[in-house]
Design a protein around this motif. Structure first.
Motif, short mmCIF file in Angstrom:
data_model
loop_
_atom_site.label_atom_id
_atom_site.label_comp_id
_atom_site.label_asym_id
_atom_site.label_seq_id
_atom_site.Cartn_x
_atom_site.Cartn_y
_atom_site.Cartn_z
N ALA A 130 50.13 -0.72 -7.33
CA ALA A 130 48.98 -1.53 -6.91
C ALA A 130 49.38 -2.50 -5.80
CB ALA A 130 48.40 -2.30 -8.09
N GLY A 151 46.46 -3.02 -12.62
CA GLY A 151 47.35 -2.26 -11.76
C GLY A 151 46.76 -0.91 -11.37
N ASP A 152 47.56 -0.11 -10.66
CA ASP A 152 47.15 1.26 -10.31
C ASP A 152 47.63 2.20 -11.40
OD1 ASP A 152 46.54 3.69 -9.24
OD2 ASP A 152 47.21 3.17 -7.21
#
Ligand code: TRP
Length: 457
Positions: A281, A200-201
């Motif tokens: 994300a 993910g981010d």
């Protein structure tokens, strides 16, 4: 009415801790916390929320456990008995009665969300959610909401499981379910956090959650954070009070409270750390509202490798967490009814479950047949809340804080110094003094101030 305790006790300290952590950790941590935090600006909310947990939640958790263990009965009868023992009016039982009303409201919609989790678990397992983009996922969620019959059936299944566990009693039901499910939950959550950190981010999620923008702290954020603190710790309606009534004398309440608060906060933060990297994300909105978990995560699961497995694990986790919590919302009511002569636990569990299921149908219908109904339309900022949202908002942000304030005032002012010292299990020292200042002044004043702010604003 029988005198003395009619109730079973926990089999051990560990059994109690599992059940209490199981009560605290639930949809509140995984469904409610991320969406409320997302709507209230992330970091600013986190700061107020953690303050509310420590200064208001923790002392009230200790207060409820003390009142319960002192009274050895359901909230209504523990308040009445402990008040009378201290020479005060039995009218305090109304604090317990408010809790029963709140329990009916909360469980009625909690079970509907539990039904959503069931729906999503089966759909993910069957692979029918794979390959969805953002538009398809919103459409899928709306589609579920538009079908009252299937929603009512899943809501029924969730309620039936809750009733089944409660009917089996303290040791054989509640304790066993929690001891089985809680460790599984921790493991599942860590798996998803691992995935989110990796895929993910993570950077944006961390900044969103842990870099507070103080200008975002409004009256609305304060109320939301306070309500979330009560909801997530299962405070303000007598759930923890009831669990305290089944607690034997040799267990330290302050230490148990420390473990409950620590574990609950850890799971909420882990849930945030699991969910927001995926949200960012995938280019999704953190402020998506109650649909956050149910709309955004399937999109992420659809686009990640192994998404069917991660997704299934996630909804299984949500379901486990929800059941160990829903049983604690039903238990105070059953415990009270059980205190009447000749009443059988299983029977009252079924009857109350059925009644609460019926109330939950209002929330179900609020998404379709009754979607024109906006119960809070008289307040401008709450005008677009549907029936479920309205139940959720009023119970968490108004009834729970009021019930919690009653517990704090009761333990702080009605219970004697000696009673409190005995229940805390300490000599008069820093712990006693800090707890008493928080329970007598800080927690009630904080609740009063926040409610005033929110009504004024
Ligand atoms: N704390 C649970 C959660 O976070 C929900 C819950 C269980 C609850 N018992 C309660 C909320 C009593 C308010 C009052 O999901």
């Amino acid at each position: 009415m029988q005198t003395g305790s009619v109730h079973e006790h926990w089999s051990s300290r560990g059994g109690f801790i599992m059940a209490a952590v199981g009560s605290a950790v639930g949809l509140g941590n995984i469904w409610r916390f991320p969406y409320v935090a997302g709507e209230s600006g992330g970091g600013a909310f986190m700061l107020v929320y953690l303050g509310a947990i420590l200064l208001v939640g923790a002392p009230i958790l200790i207060a409820e456990l003390m009142i319960g263990r002192r009274g050895q009965m359901s909230p209504i009868n523990s308040y009445r008995k402990v008040a009378e023992d201290h020479g005060y009016s039995p009218g305090w039982k109304w604090a317990g009665a408010l809790g029963m009303l709140t329990a009916v409201i909360i469980l009625s919609f909690y079970s509907v969300i539990g039904g959503w989790a069931l729906t999503f678990l089966f759909e993910t397992l069957s692979g029918s959610l794979s390959g969805m983009d953002a538009a398809a996922s919103s459409e899928h969620f709306d589609d579920m909401l538009s079908k009252p019959v299937s929603m009512a059936i899943w809501h029924f299944v969730f309620m039936a499981v809750t009733v089944w566990v409660v009917a089996r009693g303290i040791k054989g039901g509640i304790e066993k379910a929690a001891t089985l499910l809680m460790p599984a939950l921790f493991v599942l959550l860590l798996v998803i956090v691992g995935y989110a950190v990796f895929a993910g981010d993570f950077g944006r999620a961390m900044a969103f959650l842990f870099m507070p923008d103080f200008s975002k702290i409004t009256g609305e954020v304060l109320v939301n954070a306070l309500g979330q603190a009560f909801f997530t710790l299962s405070l303000g309606m007598g759930a923890m009070l009831t669990y305290g009534a089944y607690l034997s004398r040799d267990i330290s309440i302050p230490r148990a409270a420390g473990i409950i608060v620590g574990a609950d906060s850890l799971v909420a933060i882990l849930a945030g750390v699991a969910i927001f990297p995926i949200v960012f994300a995938s280019g999704l909105e953190p402020s998506a509202g109650p649909g956050l978990v149910f709309i955004t995560l399937p999109i992420a699961f659809a686009s990640m490798p192994g998404g069917v497995i991660v997704g299934s694990l996630f909804f299984a986790l949500l379901l486990f967490a929800a059941i160990t919590s829903s049983i604690s919302i039903l238990e105070p009511l059953v415990s009270w009814l059980e205190e009447h002569k000749g009443v059988q636990r299983a029977k009252v569990a079924v009857i109350s479950g059925a009644g609460i299921w019926a109330v939950g149908l209002l929330s179900v219908l609020g998404y379709n047949e009754l979607s024109h109904v906006h119960p809070l339309a008289f307040v401008e900022s709450l005008a677009d809340k549907d029936i479920l949202d309205s139940f959720d908002y009023v119970s968490a942000n108004l009834f729970l804080p009021l019930g919690g304030m009653a517990a704090a005032l009761f333990a702080g002012w009605i219970m004697s110094r000696d009673t409190v010292l005995e229940e805390l299990g300490v000599e008069e020292g820093w712990l006693f003094h800090i707890w008493r200042i928080l329970a007598r002044f800080v927690a009630p004043a904080a609740v009063a101030w926040v409610l005033y702010e929110s009504i004024g604003g």
